[in-house]
Design a protein around this motif. Sequence first.
Motif, PDB file in Angstrom:
ATOM      1  N   VAL A  21       0.860  -1.195   0.000  1.00  0.00           N
ATOM      2  CA  VAL A  21       0.000   0.000   0.000  1.00  0.00           C
ATOM      3  C   VAL A  21       0.889   1.235   0.000  1.00  0.00           C
ATOM      4  CG1 VAL A  21      -1.835   1.235   1.198  1.00  0.00           C
ATOM      5  CG2 VAL A  21      -1.762  -1.256   1.297  1.00  0.00           C
ATOM      6  N   LYS A  22       0.740   2.039  -1.039  1.00  0.00           N
ATOM      7  CA  LYS A  22       1.561   3.252  -1.145  1.00  0.00           C
ATOM      8  C   LYS A  22       0.672   4.474  -0.938  1.00  0.00           C
ATOM      9  CE  LYS A  22       4.978   5.362  -4.250  1.00  0.00           C
ATOM     10  NZ  LYS A  22       6.148   5.320  -3.387  1.00  0.00           N
ATOM     11  N   ASN A  23       1.124   5.350  -0.066  1.00  0.00           N
ATOM     12  CA  ASN A  23       0.407   6.594   0.180  1.00  0.00           C
ATOM     13  C   ASN A  23       0.994   7.657  -0.765  1.00  0.00           C
ATOM     14  OD1 ASN A  23      -0.109   9.201   1.172  1.00  0.00           O
ATOM     15  ND2 ASN A  23      -0.485   8.418   3.241  1.00  0.00           N
ATOM     16  N   LEU A  24       0.191   8.144  -1.686  1.00  0.00           N
ATOM     17  CA  LEU A  24       0.741   9.070  -2.693  1.00  0.00           C
ATOM     18  C   LEU A  24       0.912  10.492  -2.159  1.00  0.00           C
ATOM     19  CD1 LEU A  24      -0.893   8.079  -6.089  1.00  0.00           C
ATOM     20  CD2 LEU A  24       1.323   7.453  -5.160  1.00  0.00           C
ATOM     21  N   VAL A  25       0.316  10.771  -1.012  1.00  0.00           N
ATOM     22  CA  VAL A  25       0.454  12.126  -0.459  1.00  0.00           C
ATOM     23  C   VAL A  25       1.833  12.271   0.178  1.00  0.00           C
ATOM     24  CG1 VAL A  25      -0.543  13.872   1.066  1.00  0.00           C
ATOM     25  CG2 VAL A  25      -2.031  12.240  -0.092  1.00  0.00           C
ATOM     26  N   ASP A  26       2.199  11.309   1.066  1.00  0.00           N
ATOM     27  CA  ASP A  26       3.541  11.428   1.684  1.00  0.00           C
ATOM     28  C   ASP A  26       4.547  10.428   1.097  1.00  0.00           C
ATOM     29  OD1 ASP A  26       2.946   8.976   2.814  1.00  0.00           O
ATOM     30  OD2 ASP A  26       2.544   9.765   4.820  1.00  0.00           O
ATOM     31  N   ARG A  27       4.150   9.693   0.082  1.00  0.00           N
ATOM     32  CA  ARG A  27       4.979   8.726  -0.660  1.00  0.00           C
ATOM     33  C   ARG A  27       5.470   7.564   0.194  1.00  0.00           C
ATOM     34  NH1 ARG A  27       3.152  10.666  -5.401  1.00  0.00           N
ATOM     35  NH2 ARG A  27       4.574   9.344  -6.571  1.00  0.00           N
ATOM     36  N   SER A  28       4.882   7.346   1.378  1.00  0.00           N
ATOM     37  CA  SER A  28       5.328   6.217   2.215  1.00  0.00           C
ATOM     38  C   SER A  28       4.704   4.924   1.688  1.00  0.00           C
ATOM     39  CB  SER A  28       4.906   6.444   3.665  1.00  0.00           C
ATOM     40  OG  SER A  28       3.501   6.474   3.736  1.00  0.00           O
ATOM     41  N   GLN A  29       5.286   3.776   2.101  1.00  0.00           N
ATOM     42  CA  GLN A  29       4.831   2.494   1.562  1.00  0.00           C
ATOM     43  C   GLN A  29       4.885   1.433   2.662  1.00  0.00           C
ATOM     44  OE1 GLN A  29       6.189   1.789  -2.479  1.00  0.00           O
ATOM     45  NE2 GLN A  29       6.669  -0.314  -1.932  1.00  0.00           N
ATOM     46  N   VAL A  30       3.832   0.623   2.782  1.00  0.00           N
ATOM     47  CA  VAL A  30       3.837  -0.465   3.783  1.00  0.00           C
ATOM     48  C   VAL A  30       3.235  -1.723   3.161  1.00  0.00           C
ATOM     49  CG1 VAL A  30       3.663   0.914   5.916  1.00  0.00           C
ATOM     50  CG2 VAL A  30       1.580   0.322   4.657  1.00  0.00           C
ATOM     51  N   GLU A  31       3.532  -2.852   3.794  1.00  0.00           N
ATOM     52  CA  GLU A  31       2.880  -4.102   3.391  1.00  0.00           C
ATOM     53  C   GLU A  31       1.771  -4.375   4.392  1.00  0.00           C
ATOM     54  OE1 GLU A  31       5.563  -7.393   3.057  1.00  0.00           O
ATOM     55  OE2 GLU A  31       6.251  -6.770   1.074  1.00  0.00           O
ATOM     56  N   VAL A  32       0.578  -4.715   3.882  1.00  0.00           N
ATOM     57  CA  VAL A  32      -0.555  -4.975   4.770  1.00  0.00           C
ATOM     58  C   VAL A  32      -1.098  -6.370   4.448  1.00  0.00           C
ATOM     59  CG1 VAL A  32      -2.859  -4.189   5.476  1.00  0.00           C
ATOM     60  CG2 VAL A  32      -1.140  -2.517   4.795  1.00  0.00           C
ATOM     61  N   ALA A  33      -1.339  -7.179   5.497  1.00  0.00           N
ATOM     62  CA  ALA A  33      -1.883  -8.528   5.280  1.00  0.00           C
ATOM     63  C   ALA A  33      -3.207  -8.405   4.536  1.00  0.00           C
ATOM     64  CB  ALA A  33      -2.090  -9.222   6.621  1.00  0.00           C
TER      65      ALA A  33
END
Length: 414
Positions: A390-402
């Motif tokens: 899941v990539k957040n396009l506002v702050d460009r952060s990225q995480v993996e979510v089950a």
Amino acid sequence: MIINNPKGTQDFLPPLSTQKSYLENTFRKIAQLYGFEEIVTPTFEHTELFLRSTGLTTDIVTKQMYTFVDKGNRNLALRPEGTPGVVRAVLQYNLKLPIRLFYIGPMFRYERPQKGRYREFYQLGVEIIGEGQPEAELELIDLAMRYFRELKLEAVVTKINSVGCKVCRPQFRNSLKGFLTDNLSKICEDCKVRAEQNPLRVFDCKEDTCQAIYQSAPKITDHLCYECQKHFQTVLEGLSKRKLPFELDKSLVRGLDYYTRTTFEFVPTGASELGSKDSIGGGGRYDNLVKDFGGPQAPAIGFALGLERILLCLPKPERWRPLVFIISLDEKADTEAEGLVHKLRDADIPALKSSQVKTLRAGLGLADTLYCKYVIIIGGDELQKKVYTVKNLVDRSQVEVAQDKLIEYLKATL
Ligand code: AMP
């Protein structure tokens, strides 16, 4: 050739259009909390309706009305305000009184366009028809303040005055006329006409020199009859009791002919793009209008808020949308994405997926163009690990979510 929109009109493009809907829906919700029901009347009416209500000597009727003759030779006018149409409909359909109605819609006035002043503009209005007690004033002002609070528009003050009634106003009118005759050489040309036709209206004059002279003019508030004074006093005490902030403004007469007793305006006090003299709404009592239209003696009161002016007082809306864009990187992931987009929509999460996207780069570019807040990336790796990136396009952060935690995650963050 590109044809532009006519002077004085406004296009509501996203995200302003979304903010406009939010203002309207919030108004609907709050009005319903106070027992109001929505009424929708035509945007054009017989011209005569406004001549007989808004008033023959008002600027709205004499200078600002969009009138036309239709193919059937009827004299029609685009409505410059909402109250006359609402009162007409109440009488035409013989609706039971008292009644509480609200409306939302465009109004039209041929004015010199400037910030917060348009030729087509939206009003959010309420009317209570058939209630004469000061409680009605308090209900309306309380409703407006609750609405402003809900919009996080905290710094708004109610300017308030009383313009008297059929008993006290004629006497006052004469004494004001006397004052104006004594000062005739010092006031502007418009005010000379007002002095003759509708003296109270001089207080609306925008000229500083006129305003300086009117400082010492007699004020209607000091010449109210006993009944009007008692009514106004109860309104002011009620406002204090309810801790609704107000300022007594003895020059507040407002531009319409049908007002009686209480008149008020809502004025923002915080910094905003709106000019400091502009109100975001206004209203008052009109205890004679229903009768003048041929109905029963039914006191009434209403106000209208200017949607564009409220927008000018609020922070600019964010362009990013609470929308999820799903990118799949191979055919297997495509099937997963197809299932996921529907699952998200079933959970009330706005989602899009594109089968045209061939690369991650192209997918992210498209998501940016569409102002999606989140991108979900599905590839071989993700399928194997049963996760989504899941990539957040506002702050460009990225995480993996089950996979089974995605909805929960998005609901908490969107
Ligand atoms: P009125 O109907 O003149 O009492 O105005 C009520 C409210 O409508 C004002 O306080 C403004 O917020 C809004 N309004 C009136 N005229 C205009 C206009 N020409 N353009 C935008 N808003 C307006």
